[in-house]
Design a protein around this motif. Structure first.
Motif, PDB file in Angstrom:
ATOM      1  N   VAL A  18       4.664   9.442  41.131  1.00  0.00           N
ATOM      2  CA  VAL A  18       3.775   8.357  40.722  1.00  0.00           C
ATOM      3  C   VAL A  18       4.544   7.316  39.926  1.00  0.00           C
ATOM      4  O   VAL A  18       4.358   6.102  40.106  1.00  0.00           O
ATOM      5  CB  VAL A  18       2.587   8.922  39.913  1.00  0.00           C
ATOM      6  CG1 VAL A  18       1.781   7.811  39.266  1.00  0.00           C
ATOM      7  CG2 VAL A  18       1.703   9.769  40.807  1.00  0.00           C
ATOM      8  N   THR A  19       5.454   7.763  39.064  1.00  0.00           N
ATOM      9  CA  THR A  19       6.248   6.843  38.256  1.00  0.00           C
ATOM     10  C   THR A  19       7.160   5.991  39.136  1.00  0.00           C
ATOM     11  O   THR A  19       7.332   4.797  38.876  1.00  0.00           O
ATOM     12  CB  THR A  19       7.081   7.628  37.222  1.00  0.00           C
ATOM     13  OG1 THR A  19       6.205   8.431  36.444  1.00  0.00           O
ATOM     14  CG2 THR A  19       7.840   6.704  36.310  1.00  0.00           C
ATOM     15  N   ILE A  20       7.722   6.581  40.179  1.00  0.00           N
ATOM     16  CA  ILE A  20       8.567   5.812  41.105  1.00  0.00           C
ATOM     17  C   ILE A  20       7.742   4.711  41.776  1.00  0.00           C
ATOM     18  O   ILE A  20       8.188   3.576  41.894  1.00  0.00           O
ATOM     19  CB  ILE A  20       9.218   6.746  42.151  1.00  0.00           C
ATOM     20  CG1 ILE A  20      10.320   7.570  41.489  1.00  0.00           C
ATOM     21  CG2 ILE A  20       9.784   5.951  43.321  1.00  0.00           C
ATOM     22  CD1 ILE A  20      10.945   8.600  42.398  1.00  0.00           C
ATOM     23  N   PHE A  21       6.516   5.038  42.192  1.00  0.00           N
ATOM     24  CA  PHE A  21       5.671   4.038  42.845  1.00  0.00           C
ATOM     25  C   PHE A  21       5.244   2.937  41.883  1.00  0.00           C
ATOM     26  O   PHE A  21       4.937   1.833  42.309  1.00  0.00           O
ATOM     27  CB  PHE A  21       4.445   4.690  43.482  1.00  0.00           C
ATOM     28  CG  PHE A  21       4.745   5.349  44.800  1.00  0.00           C
ATOM     29  CD1 PHE A  21       5.297   4.621  45.840  1.00  0.00           C
ATOM     30  CD2 PHE A  21       4.491   6.693  44.992  1.00  0.00           C
ATOM     31  CE1 PHE A  21       5.582   5.217  47.055  1.00  0.00           C
ATOM     32  CE2 PHE A  21       4.767   7.301  46.206  1.00  0.00           C
ATOM     33  CZ  PHE A  21       5.319   6.571  47.227  1.00  0.00           C
ATOM     34  N   ARG A  22       5.226   3.238  40.602  1.00  0.00           N
ATOM     35  CA  ARG A  22       4.864   2.211  39.613  1.00  0.00           C
ATOM     36  C   ARG A  22       6.049   1.307  39.285  1.00  0.00           C
ATOM     37  O   ARG A  22       5.884   0.304  38.607  1.00  0.00           O
ATOM     38  CB  ARG A  22       4.368   2.868  38.330  1.00  0.00           C
ATOM     39  CG  ARG A  22       3.000   3.459  38.465  1.00  0.00           C
ATOM     40  CD  ARG A  22       2.505   3.954  37.153  1.00  0.00           C
ATOM     41  NE  ARG A  22       1.116   4.401  37.262  1.00  0.00           N
ATOM     42  CZ  ARG A  22       0.434   4.880  36.260  1.00  0.00           C
ATOM     43  NH1 ARG A  22       0.989   4.997  35.067  1.00  0.00           N
ATOM     44  NH2 ARG A  22      -0.806   5.266  36.429  1.00  0.00           N
ATOM     45  N   GLY A  23       7.247   1.673  39.716  1.00  0.00           N
ATOM     46  CA  GLY A  23       8.389   0.787  39.542  1.00  0.00           C
ATOM     47  C   GLY A  23       9.495   1.324  38.650  1.00  0.00           C
ATOM     48  O   GLY A  23      10.581   0.776  38.625  1.00  0.00           O
ATOM     49  N   ALA A  24       9.247   2.390  37.910  1.00  0.00           N
ATOM     50  CA  ALA A  24      10.273   2.951  37.026  1.00  0.00           C
ATOM     51  C   ALA A  24      11.023   4.047  37.791  1.00  0.00           C
ATOM     52  O   ALA A  24      10.747   5.238  37.657  1.00  0.00           O
ATOM     53  CB  ALA A  24       9.637   3.515  35.762  1.00  0.00           C
ATOM     54  N   VAL A  25      11.968   3.608  38.616  1.00  0.00           N
ATOM     55  CA  VAL A  25      12.637   4.525  39.542  1.00  0.00           C
ATOM     56  C   VAL A  25      13.476   5.564  38.801  1.00  0.00           C
ATOM     57  O   VAL A  25      13.404   6.759  39.113  1.00  0.00           O
ATOM     58  CB  VAL A  25      13.500   3.729  40.548  1.00  0.00           C
ATOM     59  CG1 VAL A  25      14.273   4.666  41.453  1.00  0.00           C
ATOM     60  CG2 VAL A  25      12.626   2.796  41.365  1.00  0.00           C
ATOM     61  N   LEU A  26      14.258   5.134  37.824  1.00  0.00           N
ATOM     62  CA  LEU A  26      15.134   6.086  37.121  1.00  0.00           C
ATOM     63  C   LEU A  26      14.326   7.134  36.372  1.00  0.00           C
ATOM     64  O   LEU A  26      14.669   8.324  36.385  1.00  0.00           O
ATOM     65  CB  LEU A  26      16.066   5.347  36.152  1.00  0.00           C
ATOM     66  CG  LEU A  26      17.146   4.500  36.821  1.00  0.00           C
ATOM     67  CD1 LEU A  26      17.958   3.767  35.764  1.00  0.00           C
ATOM     68  CD2 LEU A  26      18.061   5.371  37.657  1.00  0.00           C
ATOM     69  N   TRP A  27      13.255   6.722  35.704  1.00  0.00           N
ATOM     70  CA  TRP A  27      12.417   7.664  34.969  1.00  0.00           C
ATOM     71  C   TRP A  27      11.737   8.629  35.937  1.00  0.00           C
ATOM     72  O   TRP A  27      11.607   9.822  35.662  1.00  0.00           O
ATOM     73  CB  TRP A  27      11.394   6.900  34.135  1.00  0.00           C
ATOM     74  CG  TRP A  27      10.518   7.752  33.285  1.00  0.00           C
ATOM     75  CD1 TRP A  27       9.165   7.771  33.325  1.00  0.00           C
ATOM     76  CD2 TRP A  27      10.892   8.691  32.273  1.00  0.00           C
ATOM     77  NE1 TRP A  27       8.694   8.664  32.406  1.00  0.00           N
ATOM     78  CE2 TRP A  27       9.725   9.248  31.744  1.00  0.00           C
ATOM     79  CE3 TRP A  27      12.121   9.121  31.775  1.00  0.00           C
ATOM     80  CZ2 TRP A  27       9.741  10.207  30.741  1.00  0.00           C
ATOM     81  CZ3 TRP A  27      12.135  10.082  30.763  1.00  0.00           C
ATOM     82  CH2 TRP A  27      10.957  10.610  30.264  1.00  0.00           C
ATOM     83  N   GLY A  28      11.311   8.146  37.095  1.00  0.00           N
ATOM     84  CA  GLY A  28      10.687   9.001  38.100  1.00  0.00           C
ATOM     85  C   GLY A  28      11.654  10.025  38.656  1.00  0.00           C
ATOM     86  O   GLY A  28      11.305  11.198  38.820  1.00  0.00           O
ATOM     87  N   ILE A  29      12.880   9.605  38.932  1.00  0.00           N
ATOM     88  CA  ILE A  29      13.894  10.545  39.425  1.00  0.00           C
ATOM     89  C   ILE A  29      14.201  11.596  38.370  1.00  0.00           C
ATOM     90  O   ILE A  29      14.354  12.779  38.685  1.00  0.00           O
ATOM     91  CB  ILE A  29      15.162   9.779  39.857  1.00  0.00           C
ATOM     92  CG1 ILE A  29      14.860   8.955  41.107  1.00  0.00           C
ATOM     93  CG2 ILE A  29      16.315  10.733  40.110  1.00  0.00           C
ATOM     94  CD1 ILE A  29      15.980   8.038  41.519  1.00  0.00           C
ATOM     95  N   ALA A  30      14.265  11.184  37.110  1.00  0.00           N
ATOM     96  CA  ALA A  30      14.525  12.139  36.030  1.00  0.00           C
ATOM     97  C   ALA A  30      13.408  13.175  35.942  1.00  0.00           C
ATOM     98  O   ALA A  30      13.674  14.373  35.781  1.00  0.00           O
ATOM     99  CB  ALA A  30      14.675  11.400  34.706  1.00  0.00           C
ATOM    100  N   LEU A  31      12.158  12.743  36.075  1.00  0.00           N
ATOM    101  CA  LEU A  31      11.034  13.692  36.033  1.00  0.00           C
ATOM    102  C   LEU A  31      11.091  14.672  37.200  1.00  0.00           C
ATOM    103  O   LEU A  31      10.828  15.864  37.027  1.00  0.00           O
ATOM    104  CB  LEU A  31       9.709  12.934  36.058  1.00  0.00           C
ATOM    105  CG  LEU A  31       9.289  12.253  34.765  1.00  0.00           C
ATOM    106  CD1 LEU A  31       8.042  11.412  35.005  1.00  0.00           C
ATOM    107  CD2 LEU A  31       9.031  13.269  33.680  1.00  0.00           C
ATOM    108  N   ILE A  32      11.444  14.179  38.387  1.00  0.00           N
ATOM    109  CA  ILE A  32      11.531  15.058  39.552  1.00  0.00           C
ATOM    110  C   ILE A  32      12.640  16.085  39.367  1.00  0.00           C
ATOM    111  O   ILE A  32      12.465  17.274  39.649  1.00  0.00           O
ATOM    112  CB  ILE A  32      11.728  14.227  40.834  1.00  0.00           C
ATOM    113  CG1 ILE A  32      10.475  13.418  41.128  1.00  0.00           C
ATOM    114  CG2 ILE A  32      12.075  15.119  42.020  1.00  0.00           C
ATOM    115  CD1 ILE A  32      10.615  12.423  42.254  1.00  0.00           C
ATOM    116  N   VAL A  33      13.788  15.651  38.874  1.00  0.00           N
ATOM    117  CA  VAL A  33      14.914  16.580  38.664  1.00  0.00           C
ATOM    118  C   VAL A  33      14.547  17.631  37.614  1.00  0.00           C
ATOM    119  O   VAL A  33      14.817  18.825  37.795  1.00  0.00           O
ATOM    120  CB  VAL A  33      16.186  15.801  38.259  1.00  0.00           C
ATOM    121  CG1 VAL A  33      17.267  16.736  37.774  1.00  0.00           C
ATOM    122  CG2 VAL A  33      16.682  14.980  39.437  1.00  0.00           C
ATOM    123  N   ILE A  34      13.904  17.211  36.532  1.00  0.00           N
ATOM    124  CA  ILE A  34      13.484  18.170  35.504  1.00  0.00           C
ATOM    125  C   ILE A  34      12.467  19.153  36.081  1.00  0.00           C
ATOM    126  O   ILE A  34      12.527  20.350  35.807  1.00  0.00           O
ATOM    127  CB  ILE A  34      12.913  17.426  34.279  1.00  0.00           C
ATOM    128  CG1 ILE A  34      14.028  16.665  33.574  1.00  0.00           C
ATOM    129  CG2 ILE A  34      12.247  18.384  33.316  1.00  0.00           C
ATOM    130  CD1 ILE A  34      13.548  15.715  32.502  1.00  0.00           C
TER     131      ILE A  34
END
Length: 47
Positions: A18-34
């Motif tokens: 959801v964060t990636i779709f909102r535009g914060a790609v790096l934060w979204g990738i970090a959440l997925i990796v965690i």
């Protein structure tokens, strides 16, 4: 305990997507990796 870790991992991955779709790609990738690190099906940091 394993079920709780699985639920946390799913929540992290979904919120990362959801964060990636909102535009914060790096934060979204970090959440997925965690989420993948926490999940008992993946590489769990607790085992």
């Amino acid at each position: 305990m394993e079920f709780i870790l699985w639920i946390i991992a799913v929540i992290l991955v979904v919120s990362g997507i959801v964060t990636i779709f909102r535009g914060a790609v790096l934060w979204g990738i970090a959440l997925i990796v965690i989420g993948l690190l926490v999940g008992p099906g993946g590489v769990s940091i607790f085992t």
